[in-house]
Design a protein around this motif. Structure first.
Motif, short mmCIF file in Angstrom:
data_model
loop_
_atom_site.label_atom_id
_atom_site.label_comp_id
_atom_site.label_asym_id
_atom_site.label_seq_id
_atom_site.Cartn_x
_atom_site.Cartn_y
_atom_site.Cartn_z
N THR A 674 0.84 -1.21 0.00
CA THR A 674 0.00 0.00 0.00
C THR A 674 0.87 1.26 0.00
O THR A 674 0.54 2.25 -0.67
CB THR A 674 -0.98 0.02 1.20
N VAL A 677 1.92 1.81 -3.49
CA VAL A 677 0.81 2.29 -4.33
C VAL A 677 0.60 3.79 -4.10
O VAL A 677 0.38 4.56 -5.03
CB VAL A 677 -0.48 1.49 -4.00
N GLU A 678 0.71 4.20 -2.84
CA GLU A 678 0.53 5.63 -2.56
C GLU A 678 1.63 6.44 -3.22
O GLU A 678 1.39 7.51 -3.80
CB GLU A 678 0.49 5.86 -1.04
N ASN A 681 0.89 6.59 -6.89
CA ASN A 681 -0.24 7.49 -7.15
C ASN A 681 0.24 8.95 -7.13
O ASN A 681 -0.13 9.76 -7.99
CB ASN A 681 -1.31 7.26 -6.08
N TYR A 691 -5.23 9.56 -12.49
CA TYR A 691 -5.46 8.23 -11.91
C TYR A 691 -5.80 8.39 -10.43
O TYR A 691 -5.55 9.44 -9.84
CB TYR A 691 -4.21 7.35 -12.04
N ILE A 693 -6.52 5.81 -6.55
CA ILE A 693 -6.56 4.45 -5.97
C ILE A 693 -8.03 4.08 -5.81
O ILE A 693 -8.76 4.72 -5.06
CB ILE A 693 -5.83 4.38 -4.62
N GLU A 696 -9.25 -2.31 -3.36
CA GLU A 696 -8.19 -3.16 -2.78
C GLU A 696 -8.75 -4.52 -2.44
O GLU A 696 -9.96 -4.70 -2.25
CB GLU A 696 -7.60 -2.52 -1.53
N VAL A 703 -3.88 -4.14 -4.93
CA VAL A 703 -4.53 -2.82 -4.92
C VAL A 703 -4.73 -2.39 -6.37
O VAL A 703 -3.91 -2.67 -7.24
CB VAL A 703 -3.66 -1.78 -4.18
N LEU A 705 -5.25 0.73 -9.03
CA LEU A 705 -5.28 2.13 -9.43
C LEU A 705 -6.08 2.19 -10.73
O LEU A 705 -5.94 1.30 -11.57
CB LEU A 705 -3.86 2.63 -9.70
N TRP A 751 -11.01 1.43 -1.85
CA TRP A 751 -9.76 1.70 -1.09
C TRP A 751 -10.09 2.08 0.34
O TRP A 751 -10.92 2.94 0.60
CB TRP A 751 -9.03 2.83 -1.83
#
Ligand SMILES: Cc1cc2nc3c(=O)[nH]c(=O)nc-3n(C[C@H](O)[C@H](O)[C@H](O)COP(=O)(O)O)c2cc1C
Ligand code: SF4
Length: 784
Positions: A674, A677-678, A681, A691, A693, A696, A703, A705, A751
């Motif tokens: 995670t 992913v952040e 992003n 884009y 999130i 999940e 996860v 996006l 999410w």
């Protein structure tokens, strides 16, 4: 002899004489002791069995095996009829002989009692019910009539059903020593029961089943001679919302004990109906399943190749049920398949064909509507010989690869395709949740077939599940099976594997029934699906059968990717953000792997308005996560996929993964996924890319996006409207991914909500810390 002589003889022989006397006495005493002990034992055995006080047989004169005097008039009628058909029942045994003592063999019951022979079996359905307020009885009686009318008419080998109220039978007659059937006849027990959390006849019945199983004087599986059994439970979800809270708990218990007593003859999964909502439909689905199994048995003589239920009183948590099956398509000697013949013009290793690489599809008759195949790569030519070479099978049945793959549970179709049931399909069949594709795109795992038309691949990724066993190559240089053969073979093998799950504890009847209609196909198992020269035709066959197609490719075959027509969702694996990292993770065979990779991303960019495109990132700690978020953002900017799936690597724990330097330490924790992913992003935002999130699935460390093309009025729509997709296809018009965008992504999947459907039962495996289960993806089986 004088007196003195006698005395001296006595003195000489007295010691041996006395010893002999003593020995004789010992022998006599031992014999008497053994006799005494046996007498005691047989007294114990003759003691009447513990009975439930409320259970009274209507006709106490009836003895088991004495079918003419059975307490049930319908049964007597059937037996009479059967006698007329088949001659007198052979199993009539004098009542006095049969009644007592109980069968004491001291050995476990012989399995199957000869029922594995195929042939004309007569099946006698025996329906047991219990009811306090009458509803279960009504359902049971209606079912009996239905079976009587429909099944008896269709299949002459299924006799008219009996029906018994569990309150009025003697359990000994049916659940300790079942009435002995005539040769060629077998009983099939159907139990329809409600659940009461108070003391009722069901409490006694359950105690009796347990006692019978544990009674050392009786076989642990005295009902092994049944053809099979199945249970249906009635419960009330308003009061007992989930199974954990007691919904249908007694039916579930009965199902487990019956599994033990029959030595795992669960012929069809337990059905559960909520009397306040879905009972009719559940019962109808269960009835259809049970009927079809009875017909099957009457025709084939046995339950067939099911995975037997464990029969454990505690339901098995083992999800990795072996569905390889002794007689699976995979392990049977392969029949000669219809192949595209090699003519003198196309003989030779395809790698040598240069520009003339189109596959000869043989004579007109053999062409079987195969249109122009997708061209294959011929960048590497190893064979300089001009002599024509016959094409080989990719995975011959005699090869170690075939053996290794079938051992891992794959069914090999034709000579280069495979099918396997993923762990999520098994999990969904048991009501324990689907894979992340359900949370993100609405795919129910038990409706999904995982297959590949090419077991060969041009990479050797460090995290590959195929354990280094499948063939590798940069070009297609094998015989080519026609798409219709692969399609029908894959469906058949998949359904066969599903059917083998029917005896597994916890499999839900309604899901089992649903699973008989395949709705989705994940073309991703192992190997490289677009490697198969007729992938477009294969996908067309899927679509014609209303099966959606999710195709994952390894971004190494730009030509094939370019020529690929519509699929429901097209993936490219993005296993690294730069050349060096990609080389380490994917270990590609192509020397120009990076150029191929980038070219594929450009093709994905072009296709993004024609179909849903997805980047699949598999994060491997120490290989492709650290400091790579910016690099991945660049790749997203290049291909502009509709979605980016980010998933922690699944550790498959094999020597091949260890050989590639992969250990559990390379599996990221969910928190690490995670965080990545952040970061990604944010990096996308910095580049002005729209884009966010979206969703999940923490359970599988995944996860999603999504491009804001799928954000409508501030809410994500990542699901797919499959009906709409097929309508668009059939219209023949061009269409875009937005045209088959589905409804709102459910809140539990978005999410921050974890992604586990609350309607499913969450199961943590034993002996694993919950925290670890939550955060690391360690399941050994592949998921696509
Ligand atoms: C006192 C009582 C206890 C019950 N306990 C349960 C229970 O533990 N679990 C469940 O799923 N249903 C339970 N039920 C619901 C019954 O199983 C359900 O109403 C069933 O249809 C009754 O069947 P019958 O009419 O054949 O007796 C209970 C109902 C009553 C009245
Ligand atoms: S893991 Fe793959 S094959 Fe299994 S259900 Fe999900 S999509 Fe289908």
């Amino acid at each position: 002899m004088t007196f003195q002589g006698l005395v001296s003889t006595w003195q000489e022989y007295r010691v041996p004489f006395l010893l002999a006397q003593l020995a004789l006495l010992g022998v006599v005493l031992s014999i008497r002791f053994v006799q005494y002990r046996n007498a005691q034992k047989s007294k114990t055995l003759r003691a009447p069995p513990v009975r439930s006080p409320i259970l009274v047989s209507k006709d106490k004169n009836w003895q088991e095996g004495d079918n003419d005097r059975s307490p049930d008039p319908a049964f007597r009628e059937i037996v009479k009829k059967f006698d007329q058909d088949e001659g007198p029942l052979q199993a009539k045994v004098a009542g006095s002989q049969k009644r007592m003592p109980k069968r004491v063999t001291g050995v476990k019951a012989t399995k199957n009692l000869g029922i594995e022979e195929a042939g004309n079996r007569k099946i006698l359905p025996v329906i047991f019910f219990s009811s306090l307020t009458g509803s279960s009885e009504r359902y049971a009686r209606t079912l009996t009539n239905d079976i009587r009318q429909s099944l008896h008419r269709q299949a002459s080998n299924v006799l008219e059903p009996q029906i018994h109220d569990l309150s009025y039978i003697d359990y000994d007659d049916y659940f300790v020593t079942p009435p002995k059937p005539a040769e060629g006849l077998q009983y099939f027990y159907l139990l329809l029961v409600p659940t009461y959390n108070i003391d009722t006849v069901l409490t006694t019945f359950l105690d009796n089943l347990k006692e019978t199983h544990h009674d050392f004087r009786i076989d642990t599986a005295p009902l092994v001679s049944l053809a099979g059994y199945s249970v249906f439970g009635f419960g009330d979800k308003e009061g007992w919302t989930t199974e954990e809270q007691g919904f249908c708990s007694q039916a579930i218990e009965i199902d487990r004990w019956m599994a033990k007593l029959t030595d795992r003859k669960r012929a069809f999964p337990i059905g559960l109906g909520d009397v306040k909502s879905d009972v009719q439909s559940q019962l109808e689905a269960w009835k259809r399943g049970v009927e079809s199994v009875m017909i099957d048995i009457s025709i084939n003589g046995s339950l067939g190749e099911g995975v037997r239920g464990s029969g454990d009183s505690l339901e098995s948590d083992e999800e990795d049920v072996d569905t390889t099956g002794a007689g699976s398509a995979a392990s049977k000697p392969r029949k000669p398949t219809k192949r595209i013949p090699n003519t003198s013009t196309n003989l030779g290793d395809l790698e040598d064909l240069g520009e003339n690489h189109g596959l000869d599809t043989g004579s007109d008759a053999d062409r079987t509507q195969i249109s122009t195949p997708i061209p294959v790569d011929f960048t590497i030519s190893k064979n300089t010989s001009t002599a024509p070479q016959p094409l080989k099978e990719m995975v011959p049945a005699s090869s170690p690869t075939f053996t290794a793959l079938t051992k891992q549970g794959y069914a090999i179709i034709g000579s280069h395709s495979g099918v396997k049931i993923c762990r999520w399909t098994k999990s969904a069949l048991r009501g324990r949740g689907s894979c992340y594709k359900y949370s993100f795109y609405g795919i129910k795992s038990h409706l999904c077939m995982e297959t590949t038309p090419s077991l060969s691949c041009s990479n050797k990724c460090v995290f590959c599940w195929r354990h280094g066993t499948n063939p590798v190559g940069t070009t297609w240089r094998w015989q080519v099976d026609p798409p219709d053969l692969i399609f029908s073979g894959a469906k058949e093998a998949h359904l066969k594997k599903i059917k083998m799950m029917r005896g597994v504890p916890g499999v839900r009847a309604e899901r089992f029934q649903e699973a008989m209609r395949i709705r989705h196909c994940a073309l991703s198992l192992v190997g490289e699906p677009i490697f198969y020269p007729h992938i477009n035709e294969f996908v067309q066959l899927l679509h014609a059968d209303k099966i959606s197609s999710f195709l994952v490719c390894n971004a190494q075959h730009p030509e094939q990717l370019e020529s690929l027509k519509v699929v429901t969702q097209l993936y490219v694996s993005i296993d690294a953000s730069n050349r060096e990292s990609l080389r380490k993770v994917d270990r590609p065979l192509h020397r120009d792997f990076w150029e191929r990779f980038v070219k594929c991303l450009d093709i994905i960019r072009e296709k993004r308005f024609r179909m849903r495109t997805v980047y699949r990132l598999t994060l491997v700690k120490g290989f492709n996560i650290e400091d790579e978020a910016e690099g991945y953002a660049e790749l997203v900017a290049r291909g502009l996929p509709c979605f980016v799936e980010v998933k922690g690597v699944t550790y498959c724990g094999t020597s091949s993964s260890a050989g590639a330097g992969l250990t559990m330490q390379n599996v990221p924790f969910y928190e690490e996924v995670t965080s990545f992913v952040e970061a990604l992003n944010t990096a996308l935002g910095r580049r002005g890319l729209d884009y966010g999130i979206a969703a999940e699935h923490a359970h599988s460390c995944c996860v999603l996006l999504a491009s804001k093309r799928f954000l409508v009025d501030g809410r994500w729509h990542t699901l797919i409207d499959y009906e709409k997709f097929f309508e668009c296809l059939e219209s023949g018009e061009e269409f875009a991914p937005e045209d088959y965008m589905g409804p709102l992504t459910p809140e539990w999947a978005t999410w921050g909500h974890g992604g586990f459907d609350p309607a499913d039962e969450r199961v943590y495996r034993k002996a694993k810390k919950v925290a670890q289960e939550m955060t690391r993806s360690t399941d050994r089986e592949d998921e696509a």
